[in-house]
Motif scaffolding. Structure first.
Motif, PDB file in Angstrom:
ATOM      1  N   THR A 182      50.546  48.895 -43.347  1.00 24.54           N
ATOM      2  CA  THR A 182      49.455  49.923 -43.143  1.00 24.54           C
ATOM      3  C   THR A 182      48.696  49.944 -44.076  1.00 24.54           C
ATOM      4  OG1 THR A 182      51.320  51.577 -41.477  1.00 24.54           O
ATOM      5  CG2 THR A 182      49.121  52.684 -42.336  1.00 24.54           C
ATOM      6  N   GLN A 183      49.234  50.138 -45.236  1.00 24.96           N
ATOM      7  CA  GLN A 183      48.483  50.233 -46.245  1.00 24.96           C
ATOM      8  C   GLN A 183      47.726  48.586 -46.009  1.00 24.96           C
ATOM      9  OE1 GLN A 183      47.477  52.890 -48.327  1.00 24.96           O
ATOM     10  NE2 GLN A 183      48.803  54.153 -46.668  1.00 24.96           N
ATOM     11  N   ALA A 184      47.732  47.994 -45.842  1.00 21.30           N
ATOM     12  CA  ALA A 184      46.750  46.412 -46.217  1.00 21.30           C
ATOM     13  C   ALA A 184      45.858  46.301 -45.377  1.00 21.30           C
ATOM     14  CB  ALA A 184      48.237  45.598 -45.885  1.00 21.30           C
ATOM     15  N   GLN A 185      46.759  46.745 -43.870  1.00 26.08           N
ATOM     16  CA  GLN A 185      45.527  46.784 -42.587  1.00 26.08           C
ATOM     17  C   GLN A 185      44.312  47.915 -43.383  1.00 26.08           C
ATOM     18  OE1 GLN A 185      46.057  44.801 -39.974  1.00 26.08           O
ATOM     19  NE2 GLN A 185      43.807  46.410 -39.721  1.00 26.08           N
ATOM     20  N   SER A 186      44.421  49.184 -43.827  1.00 20.28           N
ATOM     21  CA  SER A 186      43.276  50.009 -44.471  1.00 20.28           C
ATOM     22  C   SER A 186      42.215  48.822 -44.958  1.00 20.28           C
ATOM     23  CB  SER A 186      43.640  51.320 -45.090  1.00 20.28           C
ATOM     24  OG  SER A 186      42.915  52.097 -45.183  1.00 20.28           O
ATOM     25  N   ALA A 187      43.221  48.586 -46.286  1.00 20.33           N
ATOM     26  CA  ALA A 187      42.493  48.227 -46.912  1.00 20.33           C
ATOM     27  C   ALA A 187      41.259  46.590 -46.878  1.00 20.33           C
ATOM     28  CB  ALA A 187      43.382  47.527 -47.975  1.00 20.33           C
ATOM     29  N   LEU A 188      42.439  46.104 -45.705  1.00 27.53           N
ATOM     30  CA  LEU A 188      41.612  44.472 -44.656  1.00 27.53           C
ATOM     31  C   LEU A 188      40.480  45.892 -43.581  1.00 27.53           C
ATOM     32  CD1 LEU A 188      41.449  42.935 -43.598  1.00 27.53           C
ATOM     33  CD2 LEU A 188      43.074  43.129 -41.799  1.00 27.53           C
ATOM     34  N   ASP A 189      40.768  46.702 -42.793  1.00 24.09           N
ATOM     35  CA  ASP A 189      39.735  48.170 -42.525  1.00 24.09           C
ATOM     36  C   ASP A 189      38.321  47.964 -43.681  1.00 24.09           C
ATOM     37  OD1 ASP A 189      40.613  47.638 -40.530  1.00 24.09           O
ATOM     38  OD2 ASP A 189      42.064  49.075 -40.513  1.00 24.09           O
TER      39      ASP A 189
ATOM     40  N   LEU B 157      37.781  46.538 -46.565  1.00 28.44           N
ATOM     41  CA  LEU B 157      36.743  45.422 -47.275  1.00 28.44           C
ATOM     42  C   LEU B 157      35.937  44.987 -45.334  1.00 28.44           C
ATOM     43  CD1 LEU B 157      39.590  43.570 -48.814  1.00 28.44           C
ATOM     44  CD2 LEU B 157      37.614  44.379 -49.970  1.00 28.44           C
ATOM     45  N   SER B 158      36.472  44.727 -44.191  1.00 32.57           N
ATOM     46  CA  SER B 158      35.902  44.381 -43.602  1.00 32.57           C
ATOM     47  C   SER B 158      34.606  44.651 -43.340  1.00 32.57           C
ATOM     48  CB  SER B 158      36.030  44.397 -42.261  1.00 32.57           C
ATOM     49  OG  SER B 158      37.743  43.283 -42.401  1.00 32.57           O
ATOM     50  N   ALA B 159      34.240  46.042 -43.240  1.00 32.15           N
ATOM     51  CA  ALA B 159      33.241  47.426 -42.817  1.00 32.15           C
ATOM     52  C   ALA B 159      32.362  46.560 -43.996  1.00 32.15           C
ATOM     53  CB  ALA B 159      33.482  48.567 -42.878  1.00 32.15           C
ATOM     54  N   ALA B 160      33.022  46.267 -45.343  1.00 25.55           N
ATOM     55  CA  ALA B 160      32.329  46.408 -46.988  1.00 25.55           C
ATOM     56  C   ALA B 160      31.393  45.135 -46.287  1.00 25.55           C
ATOM     57  CB  ALA B 160      32.899  47.021 -47.847  1.00 25.55           C
ATOM     58  N   ARG B 161      31.545  43.930 -45.817  1.00 24.46           N
ATOM     59  CA  ARG B 161      31.008  43.033 -46.104  1.00 24.46           C
ATOM     60  C   ARG B 161      30.590  42.864 -44.210  1.00 24.46           C
ATOM     61  NH1 ARG B 161      31.691  38.337 -42.225  1.00 24.46           N
ATOM     62  NH2 ARG B 161      31.677  36.387 -43.570  1.00 24.46           N
ATOM     63  N   ALA B 162      30.891  43.601 -43.607  1.00 23.59           N
ATOM     64  CA  ALA B 162      29.236  44.041 -42.295  1.00 23.59           C
ATOM     65  C   ALA B 162      28.608  44.754 -43.014  1.00 23.59           C
ATOM     66  CB  ALA B 162      30.105  44.202 -41.170  1.00 23.59           C
ATOM     67  N   SER B 163      28.690  45.746 -43.894  1.00 19.02           N
ATOM     68  CA  SER B 163      27.700  46.619 -43.547  1.00 19.02           C
ATOM     69  C   SER B 163      26.673  45.185 -45.306  1.00 19.02           C
ATOM     70  CB  SER B 163      27.635  47.274 -44.795  1.00 19.02           C
ATOM     71  OG  SER B 163      26.602  48.172 -45.792  1.00 19.02           O
TER      72      SER B 163
END
Length: 68
Positions: A35-42, A44-50
């Motif tokens: 769960t923690q890893a998925q949250s971190a991945l989300d 990071l993905s949002a930061a990359r998209a931004s």
């Protein structure tokens, strides 16, 4: 079944119960980690998209395109 067999079976059940409890704890911790890893991945993905959006806006400005 003799008393000795009954006692041995009860001891085995106690060992099995401890193993199951240990596995339950490991499963809980593994799920928490996932769960923690998925949250971190989300995040990071949002930061990359931004960053990609910002980069595209800069490229558009450099090409003289009007803002969208």
């Amino acid at each position: 079944m003799t008393n000795r067999h009954v006692q041995t079976d009860r001891e085995w059940l106690a060992f099995i119960e401890r193993d199951i409890d240990s596995l339950d704890q490991q499963i809980y911790h593994a799920r928490w980690t996932m769960t923690q890893a998925q949250s971190a991945l989300d995040r990071l993905s949002a930061a990359r998209a931004s960053l990609l959006t910002q980069a595209q806006e800069i490229l558009d400005r450099l090409d003289g395109k009007p803002p969208a």
